[in-house]
Write a protein that holds these residues in place. Structure first.
Motif, PDB file in Angstrom:
ATOM      1  N   MET A 188       0.845  -1.032  -0.174  1.00 11.97           N
ATOM      2  CA  MET A 188      -0.111   0.060   0.140  1.00 11.97           C
ATOM      3  C   MET A 188       0.752   1.376  -0.017  1.00 11.97           C
ATOM      4  SD  MET A 188      -3.326   1.084   2.389  1.00 11.97           S
ATOM      5  CE  MET A 188      -4.209  -0.160   1.876  1.00 11.97           C
ATOM      6  N   ILE A 189       2.026   1.302   0.759  1.00 17.50           N
ATOM      7  CA  ILE A 189       2.942   2.429   0.786  1.00 17.50           C
ATOM      8  C   ILE A 189       3.461   2.740  -0.709  1.00 17.50           C
ATOM      9  CG2 ILE A 189       5.145   3.068   1.287  1.00 17.50           C
ATOM     10  CD1 ILE A 189       4.793   1.760   3.995  1.00 17.50           C
TER      11      ILE A 189
ATOM     12  N   VAL B 193      -1.164  -3.777  -8.781  1.00 13.75           N
ATOM     13  CA  VAL B 193      -1.489  -2.442  -9.082  1.00 13.75           C
ATOM     14  C   VAL B 193      -0.856  -2.028 -10.396  1.00 13.75           C
ATOM     15  CG1 VAL B 193      -0.881  -0.181  -8.000  1.00 13.75           C
ATOM     16  CG2 VAL B 193      -1.469  -1.956  -6.467  1.00 13.75           C
ATOM     17  N   PRO B 194      -1.469  -1.601 -11.133  1.00 12.78           N
ATOM     18  CA  PRO B 194      -0.957  -1.166 -12.458  1.00 12.78           C
ATOM     19  C   PRO B 194       0.201   0.218 -12.125  1.00 12.78           C
ATOM     20  CG  PRO B 194      -3.321  -1.217 -12.670  1.00 12.78           C
ATOM     21  CD  PRO B 194      -2.998  -1.552 -11.425  1.00 12.78           C
ATOM     22  N   GLU B 195       1.044   0.314 -13.016  1.00 10.97           N
ATOM     23  CA  GLU B 195       1.882   1.351 -12.815  1.00 10.97           C
ATOM     24  C   GLU B 195       1.624   2.744 -13.050  1.00 10.97           C
ATOM     25  OE1 GLU B 195       5.686   0.594 -14.398  1.00 10.97           O
ATOM     26  OE2 GLU B 195       6.146  -1.478 -12.979  1.00 10.97           O
ATOM     27  N   GLY B 196       0.503   2.763 -14.334  1.00  9.67           N
ATOM     28  CA  GLY B 196       0.130   4.075 -14.635  1.00  9.67           C
ATOM     29  C   GLY B 196      -0.889   4.751 -14.001  1.00  9.67           C
ATOM     30  N   TYR B 197      -1.712   5.518 -14.595  1.00 12.44           N
ATOM     31  CA  TYR B 197      -2.744   6.178 -14.310  1.00 12.44           C
ATOM     32  C   TYR B 197      -4.018   5.271 -14.481  1.00 12.44           C
ATOM     33  CZ  TYR B 197      -6.774   9.656 -14.324  1.00 12.44           C
ATOM     34  OH  TYR B 197      -7.578  10.241 -14.064  1.00 12.44           O
ATOM     35  N   TYR B 198      -4.770   5.207 -13.343  1.00  8.35           N
ATOM     36  CA  TYR B 198      -6.285   4.884 -13.119  1.00  8.35           C
ATOM     37  C   TYR B 198      -6.965   5.458 -12.250  1.00  8.35           C
ATOM     38  CZ  TYR B 198      -4.760   1.629  -9.602  1.00  8.35           C
ATOM     39  OH  TYR B 198      -4.238   1.108  -8.437  1.00  8.35           O
TER      40      TYR B 198
ATOM     41  N   PRO C 118      -9.138   3.256   2.166  1.00  9.13           N
ATOM     42  CA  PRO C 118      -9.132   1.938   1.395  1.00  9.13           C
ATOM     43  C   PRO C 118      -8.517   0.592   2.338  1.00  9.13           C
ATOM     44  CG  PRO C 118      -7.158   3.273   1.234  1.00  9.13           C
ATOM     45  CD  PRO C 118      -8.066   4.045   2.194  1.00  9.13           C
ATOM     46  N   SER C 119      -8.451  -0.500   1.576  1.00 10.55           N
ATOM     47  CA  SER C 119      -8.358  -1.729   2.169  1.00 10.55           C
ATOM     48  C   SER C 119      -7.207  -2.687   1.489  1.00 10.55           C
ATOM     49  CB  SER C 119      -9.488  -2.828   2.559  1.00 10.55           C
ATOM     50  OG  SER C 119      -9.980  -3.189   1.206  1.00 10.55           O
ATOM     51  N   ASN C 120      -6.723  -2.031   0.336  1.00 13.39           N
ATOM     52  CA  ASN C 120      -6.014  -2.696  -0.488  1.00 13.39           C
ATOM     53  C   ASN C 120      -4.911  -1.655  -1.241  1.00 13.39           C
ATOM     54  OD1 ASN C 120      -7.157  -2.839  -3.364  1.00 13.39           O
ATOM     55  ND2 ASN C 120      -8.935  -3.364  -1.696  1.00 13.39           N
ATOM     56  N   PRO C 121      -3.950  -2.092  -1.976  1.00 13.42           N
ATOM     57  CA  PRO C 121      -2.962  -1.534  -2.529  1.00 13.42           C
ATOM     58  C   PRO C 121      -3.735  -0.809  -3.906  1.00 13.42           C
ATOM     59  CG  PRO C 121      -1.791  -3.224  -1.863  1.00 13.42           C
ATOM     60  CD  PRO C 121      -3.252  -3.575  -1.401  1.00 13.42           C
ATOM     61  N   TYR C 122      -4.539  -1.617  -4.616  1.00 14.55           N
ATOM     62  CA  TYR C 122      -5.172  -1.340  -5.888  1.00 14.55           C
ATOM     63  C   TYR C 122      -6.149  -0.179  -5.427  1.00 14.55           C
ATOM     64  CZ  TYR C 122      -8.003  -1.296 -10.123  1.00 14.55           C
ATOM     65  OH  TYR C 122      -8.443  -0.924 -11.243  1.00 14.55           O
ATOM     66  N   ASP C 123      -7.077  -0.443  -4.662  1.00 12.84           N
ATOM     67  CA  ASP C 123      -7.901   0.790  -4.197  1.00 12.84           C
ATOM     68  C   ASP C 123      -7.151   2.004  -3.710  1.00 12.84           C
ATOM     69  OD1 ASP C 123     -10.089  -0.870  -5.218  1.00 12.84           O
ATOM     70  OD2 ASP C 123     -10.818  -1.328  -2.960  1.00 12.84           O
ATOM     71  N   ALA C 124      -6.198   1.740  -2.827  1.00 11.91           N
ATOM     72  CA  ALA C 124      -5.336   2.863  -2.334  1.00 11.91           C
ATOM     73  C   ALA C 124      -4.952   3.629  -3.431  1.00 11.91           C
ATOM     74  CB  ALA C 124      -4.415   2.367  -1.602  1.00 11.91           C
ATOM     75  N   LYS C 125      -4.274   3.351  -4.677  1.00 16.34           N
ATOM     76  CA  LYS C 125      -3.866   4.015  -5.480  1.00 16.34           C
ATOM     77  C   LYS C 125      -4.880   4.745  -6.416  1.00 16.34           C
ATOM     78  CE  LYS C 125      -0.852   4.404  -9.596  1.00 16.34           C
ATOM     79  NZ  LYS C 125      -0.065   3.543 -10.440  1.00 16.34           N
ATOM     80  N   GLY C 126      -5.923   4.045  -6.732  1.00 17.19           N
ATOM     81  CA  GLY C 126      -6.976   4.488  -7.342  1.00 17.19           C
ATOM     82  C   GLY C 126      -7.837   5.651  -6.884  1.00 17.19           C
TER      83      GLY C 126
END
Length: 334
Positions: free
Chosen positions: A3-4, A197-202, A145-153
């Motif tokens: 998540m970090i 987690v994708p590296e780019g924008y989403y 958020p609860s996970n890295p994917y959601d945290a970034k988005g």
């Protein structure tokens, strides 16, 4: 990504995409933040866009409000959620009301990041979960958020949002998932589909919940760390629980909640914060209002204690799989 890493990636993507995005707070520059969420960003983008501030939460938020009104998009860090209260007046009386007070002439596009919850034995000064005091305020959005994917988005969506967003980051999830009992990761995020987690924008919508675990016997409403605790409780009890990860506490995705509760007829609400006037009370009220004739059992609520946050006993304070699982059983057997 952990998540970090996901949070850092979100800030990196947005700073590269939009030159108006600035990052600042206590120790976020050269040091990279107390949890290293901003590590490397000052070196990449310079001291005029990533910089340290004095220990003044009211000052940090006040400066961000002015920057936002001027056209910048501040993504600021309050080092711990426990320290955010000196800035509460700025957040509530200024940032939350600016759009309304100016009839839309000015906005406060501020993402306020802050670590919340326990897991580091920080006691009552480093472990609070104050989401309810922000979800109550008109004009604010409150996210956890609860996970890295959601945290970034979600963070990218928060930075792009024209309204101020309180972005709460569960410390126990910073470095990976856990089994619901302990603070140490049990599997790498890369092995968890929720952690790719994708590296780019989403983006992830700021008003849409996620069905973390589909099920038919009961509906579980949770967010942040408690999503994983509820998953462990469902796994250990064998109860077919549908776990809804709220993600955004306000605006709340009531449609997803109502649809699930009408399907299962049972509901358990779980959060780490103290019980009285916690956000769970609002969830219980909404389920009662919208699903009363579909309920087959009383709504259960599992929370932290109504006490100042205990230091040495924090793992007893947390709602764990045993307490949550007992609530699952009461709901199913009622």
């Amino acid at each position: 990504m952990t998540m970090i890493q996901a949070l850092r990636s979100a800030m990196d993507v947005m700073m590269e995409k939009d030159e108006n995005v600035v990052v600042f707070g206590q120790d976020v520059g050269y040091f990279g933040g107390v949890f290293r969420c901003t590590e490397g960003l000052q070196k990449k983008y310079g001291k005029s866009r990533v910089f340290d501030t004095p220990i003044s939460e009211g000052g940090i938020v006040g400066v961000a409000i002015g920057m936002g009104a001027y056209g910048l998009r501040p993504c600021i860090e309050i080092q711990f959620a426990d320290y955010i209260y000196p800035a509460y007046d700025q957040i509530v009386s200024e940032a939350a009301r600016l759009r309304f007070r100016s009839a839309g002439d000015f906005t406060a596009p501020i993402a306020i990041r802050t670590p919340c919850g326990g897991g580091i034995y920080g006691g009552q000064t480093h472990s609070q979960s104050p989401e309810a005091v922000f979800a109550h305020v008109c004009g604010l959005r409150t996210v956890m958020p609860s996970n890295p994917y959601d945290a970034k988005g979600l963070l990218i969506s928060s930075i792009e949002c024209d309204d101020p967003v309180i972005f709460l980051e569960p410390k126990r999830l910073y470095n990976g998932p856990f089994d619901g009992h302990h603070d140490k990761p049990v599997v790498p995020w890369s092995q968890n589909p929720m952690g790719e987690v994708p590296e780019g924008y989403y983006t992830v919508p700021l008003d849409k919940a996620a069905i973390f675990r589909p099920g038919k016997q009961l509906t579980v409403l949770a967010y942040g760390t408690m999503v994983w605790v509820c998953e462990a409780a469902a796994r250990e009890t064998g109860i077919d629980a549908e776990i809804i990860d709220l993600r955004s506490l306000w605006p709340l995705d009531l449609e997803t909640i109502v649809e699930s509760v009408k399907k299962t007829g049972r509901c358990v609400v779980v959060h780490e914060a103290t019980r009285t006037c916690g956000f769970g009370a609002e969830l219980v009220s909404l389920v009662q209002e919208h699903c009363f004739y579909h309920l087959e059992a009383p709504i259960e609520r599992v929370t932290g204690w109504d006490t100042p946050y205990p230091h040495a006993q924090e793992w007893a304070y947390f709602p764990g799989p045993a307490r949550v699982g007992a609530a699952f059983k009461r709901a199913v057997e009622a």
